[in-house]
Structure formats: structure tokens, C-alpha cells
Design an enzyme around this catalytic site. Structure first.
Site, PDB file in Angstrom:
ATOM      1  N   GLU A 274     -28.159 -21.192  -5.544  1.00  0.00           N
ATOM      2  CA  GLU A 274     -26.865 -20.672  -5.986  1.00  0.00           C
ATOM      3  C   GLU A 274     -26.113 -20.279  -4.729  1.00  0.00           C
ATOM      4  OE1 GLU A 274     -25.095 -16.599  -7.217  1.00  0.00           O
ATOM      5  OE2 GLU A 274     -26.753 -17.091  -8.560  1.00  0.00           O
TER       6      GLU A 274
ATOM      7  N   CYS B 127     -21.568 -12.762  -7.092  1.00  0.00           N
ATOM      8  CA  CYS B 127     -21.281 -14.194  -7.053  1.00  0.00           C
ATOM      9  C   CYS B 127     -20.314 -14.594  -8.156  1.00  0.00           C
ATOM     10  CB  CYS B 127     -22.568 -14.992  -7.164  1.00  0.00           C
ATOM     11  SG  CYS B 127     -23.597 -14.499  -8.566  1.00  0.00           S
TER      12      CYS B 127
END
Length: 494
Positions: free
Chosen positions: A230, A267
């Protein structure tokens, strides 16, 4: 305080993990689940010491750390339950049809563990995405040993959690190689771990440059391996006209909180706010600017993230055509992130790749579109994202089907009338998205479906029942759901 592991030591660690793999992979689903629950118990037993150490290393407030610890414990327990239920195994059975021409063989398929998994701790989540976080938990559930490389920003916290996991391994009486914890501040350690032939998969949460480098090393191997990274996401929010007309100020206040939550160190932080020029967007901008001015800067996780935020923010604000709309009126102290909102035309955004880059912190960019057709053009120029959001009425959605499709195409989680910050740990969560958000958009790093990342399918053809894995035997001794001759059942095969 902690010494970098050497290449010679890495070789011994990986040999130990490979040896342990052949023991651990044969542990039953219940044994794996009990082991994961034992880890959760050991972490909880660390008590206030863990919170104090993590607070010292990360500058995160006590309430946030306690909440994240609770989430980590919940992940271990919920993934343990999912492991035991066995649905993630995707057991498929097609029984033989001897009188078919040609005869149809008996074929049974399930997922089996890949092998040792290397997990890189994340800087912004010292518990939930680090040593005993989601990658580690799902790898254990799949039947894989785990090697964690601690994040240098919270090495002592990582060490405490690692000792808790080690105690759980020892109490189970299992080989020590099922879990190993290492330190390394230079890229050489990460490269050596990735390139070792006994490494079979990688879990990573962090920057685009870091994740892409791991991905490139993994694919340059003689035997390429999957990297579930990620990496980067700016999580665009599309402000559709009818919704903005009836709730511009309310949406602005909502997003002021989302942009600055946790000093923007998520994020899923909304880094792009996209609307059509006019009175409603002006009202939204003015309200958001006023809210941002009142939000005080706060200390970021560590000086590296703080410096990166300052540099990236200044670079973005210095681009031609970018207007600074609002900055917190409270002066930022050392290592603090100052909440900031900027604005730019759609044409400038589309043509300037710098503005497409993540600014990791309490920053967001308003993109001004001339009309909905230009908003569609913006959507088509945005790279892959973890999330994308529509602030829209039902009429907005019905009247802009092409835009809705374009936005859905660029994300892993598609949100309606909400904020992207906050990731629920549940089976239906998708925490992943098209590149460059992640290296493989087919998988999620949150929720029990993440177990599938560290397993591969194997079909058993014409095996006698007694020699099959329990998961595929006729009597279904584990009592799991299986697809038998295209029917999902728990009943035995007679």
C-alpha cells in the site's frame, strides 16, 4: 539502540523460517486461531508500558494509541475467527463422474500457504499496520511464518510487541522460526530480505518510492514473488452541484475535520476536493478556509515525516497557478504540521504531475472545474486510489452516470456522502486500489479477505479420501462451507 541485522544473520533467519514453515503449515485452523488469540492476550498484557513507549516514539496521543491497540487486538481475534471458519480457503469439490465420456476425475481445490512472509512495519500506525498488524495476522492465519522488519521510527515499540508474539510462540511449543523480528535502517536489509530465496511474499505499508522499490526487487528475482504494497493515495472527493447547492457549508466543516484528523497522517486523507466553479463552490471554499484557520498545528509522528510534509507542501504551493487559500493562523512549532488548503484550475491540475503527488499531512487541494464535463476529464486523469468519494444527491448520481463510472474505475473503496478517513475492520472492507495506490488491486490489506494474499490454490485430482487434507475430505471433519458440485454446503459427501 538496535543494531541492523547482517546478511549472514538474515540467511540464518530465513533458513529457520523455512524450516518452521513445514511445521506451521500443517497446524490446524483451530491451532492457528488459538495462537493468534494468544498473541492478542500477550499484547494486552503489556499494559501501560506499551502505550508509554509508543507515545514517546511517535508523538501520538494516549487516546489514539489505546484505540489503535484495541483495533490491533480486534484484528488478531477477528482474523483468528475467520481463519477457523475456513471460508477463505475457497474449498471447491467436483466429484468424479466415471461414466462420462471421457470420464470426469474427482477434483478438489483449496488455498494453501505460500511460505515465509516478510512484513515491513508502517511509520504512521505503530500497532495496527506494524509488528502484529494486519499483514502479520493474516499471514499467520494463512499458515505462513512471518519475519517483521521494524520501522526505525518506533523500533522500541516494535520490539515490545515482538516479544509478546515470541512469548505466544514459546507457550505454544512451536519452532522459533515461526516469527522473527529484525531491525534495519538502511535499504540493504530490506533488499536482502526481499531477495532471499526462502522469502515467498511481502507486506508493506508506506511511501510510493519504498513500495515500488520492494516490488522491483521482488520481480527481479529468479523466482518473482508477490509484494502487497500500500503506497500512495490522495483520495479525491467529487463535489457534485446539487449536493453542494444544499449543503456547501456543512460539507466544508465535515472535510475540515477529515483533512486535519491525526495531523493528516492517514493513507485515506482527502487530498483533492473537486467541484464546479460558481457560488456554491465559493461558499464551500470560504467555509473550509475559515475552519482551517482555526485548527492549530500539531506534532507529527517524527521529524522525517514533518520535513517531508513541509517540502512536499512548499513544492505544491510553489507551482504555477496554485493559490494558497488558507493556512492555520496558529504558528507551527518544530515538527508540527500546519493545516493548509490550496486551489487550482482543472486545466493546471491535469497538466502538472506534481499536483497529482501525495502531500502526506493536513493538506488538501481544491480543483476548480468549468463544468461537469471538465470534472469528468479530471477524473479520467487521476491515478489509482485507495478511495474516492462522491458528495452527491440521487439526482446528481442519476444525471452523471459517466462520471460515476469513471470515479469508480479509479478506486478500491467508493464512498457516498461521507469521508474516507476511518477504515472499518470487516469482511466487506476493501483497503487497496489500482496502481499506484497498491501493487495489486485484487486484494485488501484490511479484513479477513487479506488472508488470501498469502495463499495459493492447489487442486487435488483423484486422491483417495483418507489421504486428502481434512478441509477436502468427504466427511468434512472441520465443518466448513465448501462448494460441492457447484452447491455451497456444509454437509458431508456421501
Amino acid at each position: 539502540m538496535f543494531r541492523d541485522i547482517t546478511k549472514e544473520e538474515i540467511n540464518k533467519v530465513m533458513e529457520s523460517a523455512w524450516s518452521a514453515f513445514h511445521v506451521y503449515r500443517k497446524r490446524s485452523l483451530r491451532e492457528r486461531a488459538d495462537f493468534m488469540r494468544a498473541i492478542a492476550t500477550e499484547i494486552e498484557a503489556l499494559g501501560d508500558e506499551l502505550i508509554a513507549v509508543a507515545g514517546k516514539e511517535t508523538n501520538l496521543p494516549e487516546a489514539r494509541l489505546k484505540g489503535e491497540r484495541a483495533r490491533t487486538i480486534f484484528q488478531l481475534n477477528s482474523y483468528a475467527t475467520a481463519c477457523e471458519k475456513g471460508e477463505w480457503l475457497e474449498a471447491r469439490i467436483d466429484t468424479a463422474v466415471p461414466d462420462k465420456n471421457p470420464p470426469k476425475p474427482d477434483i478438489r481445490k483449496m488455498l494453501v500457504p505460500l511460505g515465509p512472509v516478510v512484513v515491513f512495519g508502517a511509520s504512521n500506525f505503530p500497532f495496527a499496520y506494524s509488528t502484529a498488524g494486519g499483514d502479520t495476522a493474516t499471514a499467520f492465519a494463512a499458515g505462513c511464518p512471518v519475519i517483521v522488519k521494524a520501522h526505525p521510527a518506533h523500533a522500541e515499540t516494535s520490539e515490545l510487541v515482538a516479544k509478546a508474539i515470541t512469548r505466544a510462540v514459546e507457550k505454544a511449543g512451536w519452532p522459533a522460526g515461526i516469527f522473527t523480528h529484525v531491525h534495519g535502517t538502511g535499504f540493504e536489509v530490506g533488499q536482502a530480505l526481499i531477495e532471499h530465496p526462502y522469502t515467498k511474499a511481502v507486506g508493506f505499508t508506506g511511501s510510493f518510492s519504498g513500495g515500488k522499490q520492494l516490488f522491483d526487487w521482488a520481480n527481479a528475482r529468479r523466482e518473482p514473488i508477490p509484494v502487497f504494497a500500500e503506497m500512495s493515495s490522495i483520495n479525491p472527493v467529487f463535489l457534485l452541484p446539487e449536493k453542494l447547492k444544499i449543503a456547501a457549508s456543512e460539507i466544508a466543516k465535515q472535510y475540515a475535520g477529515s483533512v486535519t484528523l491525526g495531523v493528516g497522517q492517514f493513507c485515506t486523507n482527502p487530498g483533492l476536493l473537486i467541484g464546479v466553479e460558481g457560488e456554491e463552490l465559493s461558499q464551500f471554499t470560504a467555509t473550509l478556509a475559515a475552519e482551517i484557520e482555526t485548527i492549530a498545528p500539531a506534532t507529527m509522528l517524527h521529524d522525517g515525516i514533518s520535513k517531508n510534509y513541509s517540502q512536499k507542501r512548499e513544492q505544491a504551493l510553489a507551482q504555477t497557478g496554485v493559490d494558497t487559500i488558507s493556512i492555520s493562523k496558529v504558528k507551527a512549532a518544530e515538527n508540527q504540521g500546519s493545516p493548509t488548503i490550496a486551489s487550482v484550475s482543472a486545466e493546471t491540475f491535469i497538466s502538472n504531475p506534481v499536483l497529482h503527488q501525495e502531500v502526506f499531512g493536513p493538506y488538501s487541494l481544491i480543483i476548480r472545474c468549468k463544468d461537469l464535463q471538465q470534472m469528468l476529464e479530471v477524473a479520467r486523469h487521476i491515478e489509482g486510489q485507495l478511495t474516492a468519494t462522491l458528495m452527491a444527491t440521487e439526482a446528481d448520481i442519476i444525471n452523471n452516470a459517466e462520471l460515476v463510472d469513471a470515479v469508480q474505475n479509479l478506486c478500491g473503496r467508493f464512498i457516498l456522502n461521507g469521508v474516507p478517513t476511518g477504515v472499518e475492520v470487516c469482511l466487506s472492507m476493501q483497503h487497496g486500489g489500482p496502481f499506484p495506490a497498491t501493487t495489486d488491486s485484487r486484494f485488501s490489506s484490511v479484513g479477513a479477505d487479506g488472508i488470501k494474499r498469502f495463499a495459493r490454490p492447489v487442486a487435488f485430482q483423484n486422491w483417495v479420501n483418507e489421504l486428502l487434507p481434512d478441509e477436502l475430505k468427504n466427511e468434512n471433519p472441520l465443518g466448513i462451507w465448501r462448494t460441492v458440485n457447484d452447491e455451497l454446503i456444509k454437509e458431508p459427501i456421501h
